[in-house]
Design an enzyme around this catalytic site. Sequence first.
Site, short mmCIF file in Angstrom:
data_model
loop_
_atom_site.label_atom_id
_atom_site.label_comp_id
_atom_site.label_asym_id
_atom_site.label_seq_id
_atom_site.Cartn_x
_atom_site.Cartn_y
_atom_site.Cartn_z
N SER A 7 0.84 -1.20 0.00
CA SER A 7 0.00 0.00 0.00
C SER A 7 0.87 1.25 0.00
O SER A 7 1.65 1.46 0.94
CB SER A 7 -0.89 0.02 1.24
N HIS A 32 -1.44 -1.32 -4.08
CA HIS A 32 -2.69 -0.97 -3.39
C HIS A 32 -2.72 0.55 -3.14
O HIS A 32 -1.77 1.11 -2.60
CB HIS A 32 -2.73 -1.74 -2.07
N ASP A 34 -4.87 3.60 -1.35
CA ASP A 34 -5.89 3.88 -0.34
C ASP A 34 -6.42 5.30 -0.50
O ASP A 34 -5.74 6.27 -0.19
CB ASP A 34 -5.28 3.72 1.06
N MET A 36 -8.99 8.10 0.68
CA MET A 36 -9.78 8.46 1.87
C MET A 36 -10.30 9.89 1.72
O MET A 36 -9.59 10.76 1.23
CB MET A 36 -8.91 8.38 3.12
N HIS A 65 -8.65 1.07 -3.40
CA HIS A 65 -9.54 0.85 -2.24
C HIS A 65 -10.16 2.19 -1.87
O HIS A 65 -9.49 3.06 -1.32
CB HIS A 65 -8.67 0.28 -1.11
N MET A 67 -12.19 4.42 0.34
CA MET A 67 -12.78 4.63 1.67
C MET A 67 -13.44 6.00 1.64
O MET A 67 -13.00 6.95 2.29
CB MET A 67 -11.68 4.53 2.74
N MET A 136 -11.32 -5.78 6.14
CA MET A 136 -10.48 -4.86 6.90
C MET A 136 -10.10 -5.52 8.23
O MET A 136 -10.98 -5.95 8.98
CB MET A 136 -11.23 -3.55 7.20
N ASP A 174 -6.49 -6.48 4.80
CA ASP A 174 -5.88 -5.15 4.77
C ASP A 174 -5.82 -4.58 6.19
O ASP A 174 -6.86 -4.33 6.80
CB ASP A 174 -6.74 -4.26 3.87
C1 DX5 Z 1 -6.03 1.40 6.22
C2 DX5 Z 1 -5.70 1.14 4.77
C3 DX5 Z 1 -4.60 0.18 4.59
C4 DX5 Z 1 -3.28 0.62 5.12
C5 DX5 Z 1 -2.62 -0.58 5.73
O1 DX5 Z 1 -7.17 2.16 6.34
O2 DX5 Z 1 -6.82 0.66 4.06
O3 DX5 Z 1 -4.45 -0.24 3.24
O4 DX5 Z 1 -2.43 1.17 4.17
O5 DX5 Z 1 -1.51 -0.14 6.37
P1 DX5 Z 1 -0.69 -1.06 7.36
O6 DX5 Z 1 -0.20 -2.21 6.56
O7 DX5 Z 1 0.39 -0.15 7.83
O8 DX5 Z 1 -1.64 -1.46 8.46
ZN ZN Z 2 -6.48 -0.36 1.90
#
Ligand code: DX5
Ligand code: ZN
Length: 217
Positions: A7, A32, A34, A36, A65, A67, A136, A174
Amino acid sequence: MGILAPSILSADLSDLAGQIRLAEIGGADWIHCDVMDGHFVPNLTFGPIVVSAAKRATKLPLDVHLMIEKPDKYLEDFVEAGADYLTVHFEADVHLNRTISRIKELGVKAGVSINPATPINSLNDIAEYVDLLLIMSVNPGFGGQRFISNSLRRIKEAVELREKLNANFLIEVDGGVSNKNIKMIKDAGCDVFVAGSSIFKSGNISAAAAELKNLII
Ligand code: DX5
Ligand code: ZN
């Protein structure tokens, strides 16, 4: 063989291409991303512009992904930016069947993600339509959190759901994935392993990715 999806949330974005390259050298299979929005989760990251920069930096599939609230408003933008897998949250969309259909119409793989407190059987009526089920294993919003242990049971429930439906979605985990727990996660039935801080904050990105990759062979 498990699929490793580093990620970029935990990467140094001032050198995104270089960081992705190091992850590739270590054996990354997917990248990946993320996304947000500061509403669905209490953090803001990036949108399609950074996803398209990642696309230019690698030939690996981009696993995006979302969010974000109202993900259906942004599907075209992320597909245009280069998403190969586009995943929306079960909790963020009241018309999930329509959204999953739309993602597929746009020509990419469709995923649904589920928060730690949402029962896996909530996905009974959507799972057969998705290509990816993202469990998650932390509360979404931040990298570097601790793996929630009942996620292992939830992975097994997802495997059972897949068998019951005679479906063939990939199961992705994840949050909090590291060299300490990745083997247990694989043994529970996970197919795709997201890892952020355990790769990009490790001090040696390629070596950390290679170590994780070796544990999921
Ligand atoms: C969290 C994200 C993850 C995050 C995981 O909300 O969706 O993808 O990057 O990070 P680590 O591996 O550090 O927990
Ligand atoms: Zn993620």
